[in-house]
Write an enzyme that holds these catalytic residues in place. Structure first.
Site, short mmCIF file in Angstrom:
data_model
loop_
_atom_site.label_atom_id
_atom_site.label_comp_id
_atom_site.label_asym_id
_atom_site.label_seq_id
_atom_site.Cartn_x
_atom_site.Cartn_y
_atom_site.Cartn_z
N HIS A 95 3.05 -11.32 71.78
CA HIS A 95 4.19 -10.18 71.31
C HIS A 95 5.17 -9.86 71.67
O HIS A 95 5.37 -10.15 73.19
CB HIS A 95 3.07 -8.88 71.44
CG HIS A 95 1.12 -9.09 71.05
ND1 HIS A 95 1.12 -8.54 69.85
CD2 HIS A 95 0.80 -9.50 71.19
CE1 HIS A 95 0.24 -8.69 69.41
NE2 HIS A 95 -0.15 -9.15 70.15
N ARG A 152 7.80 -7.61 70.80
CA ARG A 152 8.54 -6.18 70.37
C ARG A 152 9.62 -6.00 70.09
O ARG A 152 10.05 -5.08 70.97
CB ARG A 152 8.36 -5.70 73.17
CG ARG A 152 7.25 -6.60 73.46
CD ARG A 152 5.60 -5.39 72.93
NE ARG A 152 5.09 -5.60 74.01
CZ ARG A 152 3.69 -5.21 73.22
NH1 ARG A 152 3.20 -4.49 72.36
NH2 ARG A 152 2.24 -5.56 73.94
N ASN A 184 3.04 -6.36 65.35
CA ASN A 184 2.89 -5.47 65.40
C ASN A 184 4.19 -4.49 66.79
O ASN A 184 4.21 -3.87 67.97
CB ASN A 184 1.52 -4.75 67.06
CG ASN A 184 1.97 -5.71 67.55
OD1 ASN A 184 1.67 -6.82 68.03
ND2 ASN A 184 0.89 -4.65 68.75
N HIS A 216 -7.46 -9.88 64.13
CA HIS A 216 -7.65 -9.44 65.39
C HIS A 216 -9.23 -8.66 65.25
O HIS A 216 -9.07 -7.60 64.61
CB HIS A 216 -6.43 -8.31 65.93
CG HIS A 216 -7.47 -7.48 66.88
ND1 HIS A 216 -6.91 -7.87 68.18
CD2 HIS A 216 -8.15 -6.52 67.71
CE1 HIS A 216 -7.43 -7.30 69.52
NE2 HIS A 216 -8.42 -6.46 68.67
N HIS A 246 -8.54 -14.46 70.06
CA HIS A 246 -9.03 -13.81 71.10
C HIS A 246 -10.45 -13.86 70.72
O HIS A 246 -10.41 -12.58 71.04
CB HIS A 246 -8.00 -13.63 71.87
CG HIS A 246 -7.70 -11.85 70.70
ND1 HIS A 246 -8.46 -11.34 69.63
CD2 HIS A 246 -6.43 -11.52 70.77
CE1 HIS A 246 -8.13 -9.91 69.26
NE2 HIS A 246 -6.88 -10.73 69.57
N ASP A 300 -1.49 -14.77 73.48
CA ASP A 300 -2.04 -13.36 72.84
C ASP A 300 -0.73 -12.85 73.76
O ASP A 300 -0.70 -11.20 74.78
CB ASP A 300 -3.36 -12.53 73.38
CG ASP A 300 -3.55 -11.37 72.81
OD1 ASP A 300 -2.88 -10.28 71.83
OD2 ASP A 300 -4.08 -10.28 73.28
N HIS A 307 3.60 -4.98 79.18
CA HIS A 307 3.86 -3.43 78.89
C HIS A 307 4.50 -3.53 80.40
O HIS A 307 4.09 -3.79 81.03
CB HIS A 307 2.60 -2.89 78.71
CG HIS A 307 2.18 -3.16 77.50
ND1 HIS A 307 2.11 -2.43 76.44
CD2 HIS A 307 0.68 -3.84 77.49
CE1 HIS A 307 1.63 -2.24 75.27
NE2 HIS A 307 0.64 -3.91 75.73
N GLY A 363 -3.18 -4.74 77.55
CA GLY A 363 -2.25 -6.48 77.24
C GLY A 363 -1.56 -6.70 79.00
O GLY A 363 -1.74 -6.40 79.46
O1 DOR Z 1 -4.47 -6.08 74.38
C1 DOR Z 1 -3.99 -6.41 73.28
N1 DOR Z 1 -2.53 -6.67 74.10
N2 DOR Z 1 -4.77 -7.06 72.51
C2 DOR Z 1 -3.60 -6.63 71.26
O2 DOR Z 1 -4.47 -7.08 70.18
C3 DOR Z 1 -2.66 -6.24 71.30
C4 DOR Z 1 -1.52 -6.64 72.53
C5 DOR Z 1 -0.18 -5.69 72.31
O3 DOR Z 1 0.69 -5.95 71.37
O4 DOR Z 1 0.00 -5.01 73.43
#
Ligand code: DOR
Length: 446
Positions: free
Chosen positions: A60, A62, A92, A174, A228, A298, A302, A317
């Site tokens: 991911h 961002r 996402n 997921h 996962h 994965d 953040h 995450g």
């Molecule tokens: O912990 C997670 N964070 N699992 C996910 O499936 C999405 C991810 C995120 O995009 O932060």
């Protein structure tokens, strides 16, 4: 430009051999070429191992929309440092990648910014079936059967049936059951104990959703990849794959468990949640016996500020791309798996699951996506040294033995011992879905 990497132990599809590898332009031109070749550059790799570049099929990054956490430049640099030469990114973002137009916007951004090769999934919604049918230049369709970060969710049976029945791209998901998770959230209302995250997103939630998705795939005879896997019970379901189902585990579900909450707090909060030491052991066993084929990160950055919020305001995450190979090489060092298994799980298998053209092995004609590793090097993961924009790692302070030290993407060196190339030769990954995925290529080779 011709580069000869000599004296490395090279991880080939079936053996590890001390042979030279000749890079010609963007491809592997020869393995074990005749001596006294005229080349532009000779790299002496005595004492080191040469691996195919890793393919991480679950990250991911961002961008667009959430770039204070990560963007395609920082995320791809972290990949290069970690020996990952191709990433496949999840939908996402903000906006979510739910149309061909948005997919192509991401591809254009990556063409300008990414240091390594790239591909992007198209995300399913309850209303974008036509887009999913038409989507191309993508590894496949991602469904959030349970919600996680962002607002993508397809939980109703009718829509799921139609997606599996009426689309042709491979599907991945997921898998955490939304109904179970919501009921558990109500049960634990008011909690600020992050350990409750594993009671809310519990074993049942994972098992119910994975079983449901596999049932859909089998009934509609649709290729499906389980992301996962976190529980022993899900791994049990994967015994009977019927040539359609593949699955993966993440380093954190292999190496961390509920016993790590006191030490890591919300840094260990992710979806699916951490489970038990017994689940760790079963996931390793499932990788060894082939129920799970892939290891991917994965990677879900953040900021530390957000992660330090009181649970459940803290997001789920953790970042991982720059340490996943070192984490697995450290397990090789401790005898939990072999170097060839790591290459199978992180290079060869993901290339085959997603029908990647020219990737995943060191062989003549394959792309010169390579990583040189030092299995003897021991060093500590340090937050200050992370190149992911979020600037932290759940493995901060942990000493690992076995590190990537140089990475090539399409024949150009992009990372060397802490330094990055200013320019990339990265490309959009090519997917030849007519190949039929992991099981089709396995049977062709048998
Ligand atoms: O912990 C997670 N964070 N699992 C996910 O499936 C999405 C991810 C995120 O995009 O932060």
């Amino acid at each position: 430009m011709r580069t000869l990497i000599q004296n490395a132990r090279v991880v080939l599809p079936d053996t590890i051999e001390r042979v030279s590898v000749l890079i010609g332009g963007t491809q592997i031109a020869d393995v074990d070429p005749a001596p006294h070749l005229r080349v532009d550059e000779v790299i002496d790799a005595t004492g080191l191992h040469l691996l195919p570049g890793l393919i991480d099929d679950q990250v991911h990054f961002r961008e667009p929309g959430l770039t204070p956490k990560e963007d395609l430049a920082s995320g791809s640099r972290a990949c290069a440092k970690g020996g990952i030469t191709t990433f496949l990114e999840m939908p996402n973002t903000l906006p979510a990648t739910t149309t061909q137009a948005r997919l192509e916007e991401k591809l254009a951004l990556a063409a300008r910014k990414s240091l390594v090769n790239y591909g992007f999934y198209v995300g399913a919604t309850t209303g974008n079936l036509d887009e999913l049918r038409r989507a191309h230049r993508t590894p496949g369709i991602k469904i959030f059967i349970g919600s996680s970060t962002g607002d993508l969710l397809v939980d109703d049976q009718g829509t799921l049936e139609r997606i599996f029945a009426e689309t042709t791209l491979p599907i991945t998901a997921h898998c955490e059951d939304e109904t179970t998770v919501r009921a558990n959230i109500a049960r634990f209302a008011g909690t600020h104990d992050v350990a409750d995250h594993s009671r809310i997103r519990d074993h049942q939630a994972a098992l119910i959703a994975t079983r449901r998705a596999i049932d859909l795939a089998l009934r509609h005879h649709h290729r499906f990849h389980v992301l996962h896997v976190s529980t022993a019970a899900e791994a049990e379901l994967l015994v009977d794959h019927r040539q359609l189902i593949t699955a993966e585990a993440c380093p954190h579900h292999l190496l961390l468990n509920v016993g790590d909450y006191p030490r890591l707090g919300t840094l260990a909060q992710m979806n699916p949640s951490l489970k038990t030491p017994d689940d760790n052991r079963h996931l390793w066993q499932a990788l060894r016996d082939g129920r799970l084929q892939v290891v991917a990160t994965d990677h879900a950055p953040h900021t530390l500020e957000e992660k330090r919020l009181l649970y459940p305001a803290s997001p789920s995450g953790l970042p991982a791309v720059e340490n996943s190979l070192a984490l697995m090489l450290n397990e090789v060092h401790h005898g939990r798996c072999t170097l060839q298994q790591v290459v199978r799980w992180m290079c060869d298998a993901p290339a085959r699951v997603w029908d990647l053209v020219g990737k995943g092995r060191i062989a003549v004609g394959y792309d010169a996506d390579l990583v040189l590793v030092d299995l003897e090097r021991t060093s500590e993961v340090r937050n200050e040294e992370q190149v992911t924009k979020c600037g932290w790692s759940p493995w901060h302070g942990v000493r690992l033995t076995g590190w990537p030290i140089r990475t090539w993407v399409l024949g150009r060196e992009v990372y060397r011992d802490g330094g990055f190339a200013p320019a990339a030769r990265s490309q959009e990954a090519q997917f030849d879905h007519a190949r039929g995925g992991y099981w089709a290529t396995a049977s062709r080779e048998a």
